[in-house]
Write an enzyme that holds these catalytic residues in place. Structure first.
Site, PDB file in Angstrom:
ATOM      1  CG  LEU A   8      -1.794  -1.232   1.396  1.00 23.06           C
ATOM      2  CD1 LEU A   8      -2.791  -1.027   2.532  1.00 23.06           C
ATOM      3  CD2 LEU A   8      -2.520  -1.581   0.099  1.00 23.06           C
ATOM      4  NE  ARG A  15       1.406  12.674  10.136  1.00 21.95           N
ATOM      5  CZ  ARG A  15       1.368  11.585  10.909  1.00 21.95           C
ATOM      6  NH1 ARG A  15       1.917  11.608  12.104  1.00 21.95           N
ATOM      7  NH2 ARG A  15       0.796  10.482  10.471  1.00 21.95           N
ATOM      8  CB  THR A  79      -5.863  -0.160   4.817  1.00 22.01           C
ATOM      9  OG1 THR A  79      -6.823  -0.360   5.872  1.00 22.01           O
ATOM     10  CG2 THR A  79      -4.851   0.867   5.269  1.00 22.01           C
ATOM     11  CB  ALA A 378      54.082  18.289  -7.421  1.00 24.74           C
ATOM     12  CB  SER A 403      57.194  19.139 -10.626  1.00 24.91           C
ATOM     13  OG  SER A 403      57.534  18.315  -9.534  1.00 24.91           O
ATOM     14  CB  ALA A 421      60.414  20.130 -13.678  1.00 28.27           C
ATOM     15  NE  ARG A 438      63.246  22.965 -18.343  1.00 27.22           N
ATOM     16  CZ  ARG A 438      63.658  22.080 -17.428  1.00 27.22           C
ATOM     17  NH1 ARG A 438      62.803  21.291 -16.820  1.00 27.22           N
ATOM     18  NH2 ARG A 438      64.934  21.989 -17.130  1.00 27.22           N
TER      19      ARG A 438
END
Ligand code: UD1
Ligand code: MG
Length: 455
Positions: A8, A15, A79, A378, A403, A421, A438
């Site tokens: 049911l 509420r 019910t 890192a 890193s 790095a 780089r």
């Protein structure tokens, strides 16, 4: 006889003060209705008829279980009326049990005990003796102690109100009995409703036995009517789970601060600090330590792993003695071999790390396959997405990634290779090579800083 179960769930749940139907509110990560349906499935119900009314469409959409037959009850006339809506869908020779969609923790064992008591000449009723029976229908017994009827609180006299044996609402009888009883129900009572509970007196008048079963714990029969009750039931359930874990050899820093929204299985000597949440299916082997504020979802963790504070692990497999976190995020598809170390602010997705590899700080590793003994510096980022497709990064054993490296996938880094790095790696690196990508450093001697202009 086949078993069919009626649940049911047509009530409004006023509420709860919610736009969501009450039975869709969640207990331990699962909707109240889902709990009830699973209990019905566990005792082997062939068909489950869920009676819906308020928010019917939302409820139907939320649940996708093939055994469920949805039955609409347009007006909530009680019910008895609710079960009557399901009756035409039930096979004539079935055994029928009635559950409530807002009573989630009924156990299969209790239900089975109840079902064992049903026969052609008996109705089985689940009752409970409560210190505070307020709000429930009361079980009226005769001088021999036999149940003769149920009286609803609103229809009860002063003496009946002192009875503390209550109707849990859960009962079972044959479909043929319900087919006789339900059409004969009347609504001449305090609420003007067709009460399912009136079938008890009908059964008695036909010479039926009312066989009573009782739950092993009060939690099993607790209904949810408000968010306060929902929270109380949640805490009670979580506390029970916490106690079971401790009994199985798990140390919990605080049994009141753990949430298991699924299944958590732990071997002995696992320790779990405060405020951890476990979802889905989580398995943790011996001697693992889970730090405070961790969220673990669908993962398997082998022995001796340490997960430090504030880490989140989803759909991942961690082999023995890994150390994760603090503040690590392992997303779906992460597979770590023994002794891997994933440190703070590192995110890993759909990637494998072979034995002993480390990514200790501030990295994103996605769609990657790392060999053993790799050191990820890192700030290393795998650039796995070109805006359209995802690409793989492969890193050989013992490679050293400096890193702040960007690994632009697809890319392969060879065994024992080294990356300087700050490199942006766009091409493959052979075994043992050093790659540096780089800008070269220039130092300018005699250079002067600008000075501030005078007004
Ligand atoms: C009912 C029982 C009471 C019992 C109590 C246990 C009756 C008449 N009374 O009372 O003896 O102690 O449960 O909690 O059975 N529902 C429908 N359609 C309806 C009416 C109800 O689907 O027309 C559903 C509700 O959504 C709810 C459940 O049936 O899940 C029980 O209804 P509720 O109105 O809460 O019954 P109670 O008055 O608490
Ligand atoms: Mg109720």
């Amino acid at each position: 006889m086949s078993l069919e179960i009626v649940i049911l769930a047509a009530g409004k749940g006023t509420r709860m003060k919610s736009s969501q139907p009450k039975v869709l509110h969640k207990l331990a990560g699962k909707s109240l209705l889902q709990w009830a349906i699973e209990a019905a499935l566990q005792v082997g119900a062939e068909k489950i008829h869920v009676v819906v009314g308020h928010g019917a469409d939302q409820v139907k959409q939320a649940i996708d279980i093939p055994q469920v037959n949805w039955v609409e009850q347009r007006e909530q006339n009680g019910t008895g009326h609710a079960v009557a809506q399901a009756l035409p869908h039930i096979s004539k020779d079935a055994t029928v049990a009635v559950l409530y969609g807002d009573v989630p923790l009924i156990s299969a064992a209790t239900l089975q005990d109840l079902l064992n008591k049903v026969s052609d000449q008996s109705l089985a009723l689940l009752t409970a003796s409560l210190d505070n029976p307020n709000g429930y229908g009361r079980i009226v017994r005769n001088n021999n102690g036999d149940v003769i009827r149920i009286v609803e609180q609103k229809d009860a006299g002063a003496e009946q109100l002192t009875i503390n044996e209550v109707n849990t609402g859960i009962l079972a009888a044959s479909a043929s009995s319900f087919n006789r009883w339900l059409p004969a129900l009347k609504s001449d009572n305090a609420q003007g409703e067709y009460y399912l509970t009136d079938t008890i007196a009908m059964a008695v008048s036909e010479g039926y036995q009312i066989a009573v079963a009782q739950p092993t714990s009060e939690l099993e029969i607790q209904g949810v009517n408000s968010r306060v009750q929902l929270q109380e039931l949640e805490r009670a359930l979580q506390l029970r789970r916490a106690q079971q874990l401790m009994e199985a050899g798990v140390t919990l820093a605080d049994a009141g601060r753990i949430d298991i929204r699924g299944t958590l299985s732990c071997a002995s000597d696992v320790s779990i600090d405060v405020n951890c949440v476990f979802e889905g299916n989580v398995e943790i082997a011996e001697n693992c330590k889970i730090g405070p504020n961790c969220v673990l979802v669908d993962c398997k963790i082998e022995e001796g792993v340490e997960v430090k504070a504030n880490s989140m692990i989803e759909d991942s497999h961690l082999a023995a003695n890994c150390i994760i976190g603090p503040f690590a995020r392992l997303r779906p598809g992460t597979v770590l071999a023994e002794e891997v170390r994933i440190g703070n602010f590192v995110e890993v997705k759909k990637s494998t790390f072979a034995k002993g590899s480390k990514a200790n700080h501030l990295s994103y590793i996605g769609d990657s396959e790392l060999g053993s003994g790799v050191n990820v510096g890192a700030g290393t980022i795998t650039c796995n997405y070109d805006g359209v497709n995802k690409h793989q990064t492969k890193v050989g054993d013992n490679a050293f990634i400096g890193s702040n490296t960007a690994l632009v996938a697809p890319v392969n880094v060879g065994v024992g290779a080294t990356i300087g790095a700050g490199s942006t790696i766009t091409g493959n690196i052979a075994d043992g090579e050093l790659a540096v990508a780089r800008g070269k450093q220039r130092n300018i001697t005699g250079w002067k800083r600008p000075t501030k202009k005078q007004p």
